[in-house]
Design an enzyme around this catalytic site. Structure first.
Site, mmCIF file in Angstrom:
data_model
loop_
_atom_site.group_PDB
_atom_site.id
_atom_site.type_symbol
_atom_site.label_atom_id
_atom_site.label_comp_id
_atom_site.label_asym_id
_atom_site.label_seq_id
_atom_site.Cartn_x
_atom_site.Cartn_y
_atom_site.Cartn_z
ATOM 1 N N LYS A 1 -2.312 -1.567 -3.740
ATOM 2 C CA LYS A 1 -3.137 -0.362 -3.715
ATOM 3 C C LYS A 1 -2.270 0.879 -3.791
ATOM 4 O O LYS A 1 -1.257 0.928 -3.094
ATOM 5 C CB LYS A 1 -3.896 -0.369 -2.398
ATOM 6 C CG LYS A 1 -4.761 0.828 -2.154
ATOM 7 C CD LYS A 1 -5.391 0.665 -0.809
ATOM 8 C CE LYS A 1 -6.243 1.871 -0.523
ATOM 9 N NZ LYS A 1 -6.875 1.776 0.764
ATOM 10 N N LYS B 1 0.853 -1.178 0.000
ATOM 11 C CA LYS B 1 0.000 0.000 0.000
ATOM 12 C C LYS B 1 0.893 1.233 0.000
ATOM 13 O O LYS B 1 1.705 1.430 0.899
ATOM 14 C CB LYS B 1 -0.898 0.001 1.228
ATOM 15 C CG LYS B 1 -1.792 1.225 1.300
ATOM 16 C CD LYS B 1 -2.798 1.083 2.410
ATOM 17 C CE LYS B 1 -3.664 2.319 2.525
ATOM 18 N NZ LYS B 1 -4.620 2.193 3.630
HETATM 19 C C1 PBG Z 1 -6.923 3.280 5.494
HETATM 20 C C2 PBG Z 1 -7.455 3.256 4.121
HETATM 21 C C3 PBG Z 1 -7.365 4.251 3.145
HETATM 22 C C4 PBG Z 1 -8.028 3.770 2.009
HETATM 23 C C5 PBG Z 1 -8.514 2.508 2.330
HETATM 24 N N1 PBG Z 1 -8.133 2.197 3.627
HETATM 25 C C6 PBG Z 1 -6.840 5.621 3.195
HETATM 26 C C7 PBG Z 1 -5.459 5.896 3.547
HETATM 27 O O1 PBG Z 1 -4.615 5.009 3.678
HETATM 28 O O2 PBG Z 1 -5.191 7.070 3.703
HETATM 29 C C8 PBG Z 1 -8.174 4.500 0.714
HETATM 30 C C9 PBG Z 1 -9.220 3.996 -0.205
HETATM 31 C C10 PBG Z 1 -9.527 4.882 -1.344
HETATM 32 O O3 PBG Z 1 -8.911 5.948 -1.547
HETATM 33 O O4 PBG Z 1 -10.448 4.544 -2.095
HETATM 34 N N2 PBG Z 1 -7.689 2.544 6.388
#
Ligand code: PBG
Length: 329
Positions: free
Chosen positions: A249, A197
């Site tokens: 992601k 991520k």
């Molecule tokens: C954190 C989380 C995020 C997203 C999913 N889980 C945001 C981040 O890490 O700041 C982002 C999902 C999206 O932008 O569609 N729990």
């Protein structure tokens, strides 16, 4: 003048032949719909930066989950938006908190017709907005956060979730969660691990979706967009720790990572088509600059072609509809 040696166009001549030779499939059962549920909401609340996406209340969530099952989606990923936040994210481990209630409601509604997944992270529940608890110097404390994740996993498992989705990028999170689940007899609860991520600008609209209180950024725990090999280390470690599925992601800017992870591990790979990627298409289509429906299917097909077995997308319901009406045009 000689004839061309290869007539590639023969296999593009009609919708039928194009369908016959298509190398990549896109089916509703490969899609997972991320959903938000807001504690105490009397009505579903629209999210301005994500057209068509809402913060559900209990009733609208149940209805939407039932629709998702009817359309044959693979799963839903639930995110909670609590009324109260604090430094340790207490709401995250409250068995009567917004997310636990949403899990129970969703499972009661659809049973196992859909894979019900839950976001396992503290950021929606902390007043500072970080994905973990902070140490005395204000940094996210990895190992103290693992204890909170372990507790959260148990609360979700007891609510009946099928798979938890740890998304906080703490080291050792999969092992800590697996041990907690197994220790309490929840051996059947799966882990869809956010393995790779990245610290991405494309989460922008999501921050509105969850009323994020984050100041600053997450670069001490989410990955640097410059790195690919690091994702392979992360994914292999998650598999070794017991991840059932690993996730990359965002998706669109990271298709090389999706492919490399697909080739590196033998568990299913998911990719998350995030809020900002979706917003790019929506905003461009609103201006009449692209054909929205074609763009949606092209984006999702591209993510599948890169190697994702599963795609998390806010367009899951809509894509299922488009695929059902698909005339192979
Ligand atoms: C954190 C989380 C995020 C997203 C999913 N889980 C945001 C981040 O890490 O700041 C982002 C999902 C999206 O932008 O569609 N729990």
């Amino acid at each position: 003048m000689g004839f061309p040696e290869h007539r590639h166009r023969r296999l593009r001549a009609s919708p039928a032949v194009r369908g016959l030779v298509a190398e990549t499939t896109l089916r509703p059962g490969q899609l997972v719909l991320p959903m938000f549920v807001r504690g105490g909401a009397s009505e579903p609340v629209p999210i301005t930066s994500m057209p068509g996406v809402v913060q559900h209340n209990r009733e609208s969530l149940r209805k939407a989950v039932a629709d998702a099952a009817r359309l044959g989606l693979g799963g839903v990923m639930l995110f909670g938006v609590p009324k109260h936040k604090d430094a340790v994210g207490s709401g995250a481990t409250n068995p009567d908190g917004v997310l636990s209630v949403a899990i129970r409601d969703a499972v009661a509604e659809v049973g196992d017709a859909l894979v019900v997944m839950s976001d396992l992270c503290l950021d929606e529940f902390t007043d500072h907005g970080h994905c973990g608890v902070l140490d005395a110097s204000g940094l996210v404390d990895n190992d103290a956060t693992l204890e909170r994740y372990a507790e959260m996993a148990l609360v979700h498992a007891e609510a009946g979730v099928h798979q938890v989705g740890p998304s906080g990028m703490m080291d050792g999170q999969v092992a800590a969660i697996r041990a907690a689940l197994d220790g309490a007899g929840h051996t059947g609860t799966g882990i869809l691990a956010y393995a790779a991520k990245y610290a991405s600008a494309f989460y922008g609209p999501f921050r509105e979706a969850v009323d994020s209180s984050l100041v600053g950024d997450r670069r001490t725990y989410q990955q640097d967009p410059a790195n690919l090999r690091e994702s392979l280390r992360e994914a292999r470690a998650d598999v070794a720790e017991g991840a059932d599925i690993v996730l990359v992601k965002p998706a669109m800017g990271y298709l090389d990572v999706v492919r490399a992870v697909r080739d590196a591990v033998d568990v299913p790979v998911a990719a998350y088509n995030v809020s900002g990627e979706c917003a790019m298409v929506e905003a461009t289509a609103q201006r009449g600059w692209i054909d929205r429906e074609r763009a949606i299917l092209e984006v999702l097909t591209g993510i599948r072609r890169a190697g994702a077995d599963i795609v998390l997308t806010y367009w899951a319901v809509e894509a299922a509809g488009l695929l059902a009406n698909h005339t192979r045009a």
